[in-house]
Enzyme design. Structure first.
Site, short mmCIF file in Angstrom:
data_model
loop_
_atom_site.label_atom_id
_atom_site.label_comp_id
_atom_site.label_asym_id
_atom_site.label_seq_id
_atom_site.Cartn_x
_atom_site.Cartn_y
_atom_site.Cartn_z
N SER A 85 0.86 -1.18 0.00
CA SER A 85 0.00 0.00 0.00
C SER A 85 0.89 1.23 0.00
CB SER A 85 -0.86 -0.01 1.27
OG SER A 85 -1.47 1.24 1.50
N TYR A 114 -2.17 -1.15 10.61
CA TYR A 114 -2.09 -1.32 9.15
C TYR A 114 -0.77 -0.78 8.61
CZ TYR A 114 -3.80 -1.37 4.30
OH TYR A 114 -3.97 -1.60 2.95
#
Length: 249
Positions: free
Chosen positions: A131, A144
């Site tokens: 990401s 995350y």
């Protein structure tokens, strides 16, 4: 027709929906036999049937069961993920560990299980769906961001160890992708920022991007398919941003 992956076997985690399903379709379209791995048994089975592949119902949070695993795939796409949005002081430690287990420890164990087969055949492609949060931080996403930063490191170590044995390892780093995972964040982001849900995309998710739209799963899958090909044999240890210019800032 692009048959560049004929004879290859691919394993895609979180493959029943979103980015994983798009990757499974892209790899199958190029001739790979795809194993759709997901905790969602009906979803994995339906997509596997569509692609002429196989389904593997697996809970990747059960990391103990993965320790003795042996995989015979040529292409491994580590995609499965979850999200939790909360300030650090309110973040449940159990949820923090859960996210790291699924998004860092499980990929390590799957890479570990796949490398012997890849080394024996002199070919392997590890594709880690990371990401922009593997390269940049955002508030309220401590678990995350930590997991994705760790995945970046794991990918680079894999690249260094596998390079002389025909195995490449790379990360794909999209911004916000049009998936259920992103859609489920909207209510949390609205609450944390004190704005209506309808304003979350413009005022939170896309503020850093020069291109003001969500990434499509098919765009991520197209890059994954190229990284899986022979054409990408000299590409390893890299992180490919697909974030609309977010990380250019």
């Amino acid at each position: 027709m692009d048959n560049s992956l004929n004879g290859r076997k691919a394993l895609v985690t979180g493959g029943a929906s979103g980015i994983g399903a798009a990757c499974a379709r892209a790899l199958a379209a190029r001739g790979a036999k795809v194993v759709v791995a997901d905790v969602d048994a009906p979803g994995a089975a339906a997509l596997a049937d569509e692609l002429g592949g196989t389904a593997w119902t697996v809970d990747l949070l059960d990391v103990d069961s993965l320790a003795a695993l042996s995989l015979d795939c040529d292409i491994l796409v580590n995609n499965a993920g979850i999200q939790k949005v909360a300030p650090i002081e309110e973040f449940d430690p159990a949820e923090f560990r859960r996210i790291l287990a699924l998004m860092l420890e499980a990929p390590f164990l799957l890479v570990r299980a796949a490398l012997p087969h890849m080394y024996a055949n002199g070919f392997g492609r590890i594709i880690n769906v990371s990401s922009v949060h593997g390269l940049r931080a955002s508030a309220y996403k401590s678990a995350y961001v930590s997991a994705k930063h760790g995945l970046e490191g794991l990918s680079k170590v894999t690249a260094l160890e596998g390079g002389e044995r025909g195995v490449t390892s790379n990360c794909i780093n999209p911004g916000y992708v049009r998936t259920p995972l992103v859609e489920r964040q909207i209510a949390d982001q609205a609450r944390l920022h004190g704005i209506p849900e309808a304003e979350v995309l413009a005022k939170v998710m896309l503020t850093e991007s020069a291109v003001k739209r969500l990434v499509e799963p098919s765009e991520v899958a197209s890059l994954a398919a190229w990284l899986a090909s022979d054409d990408a044999g000299m590409v390893t240890g890299a992180s490919y941003t697909m974030d609309g210019g977010w990380s250019a800032r």
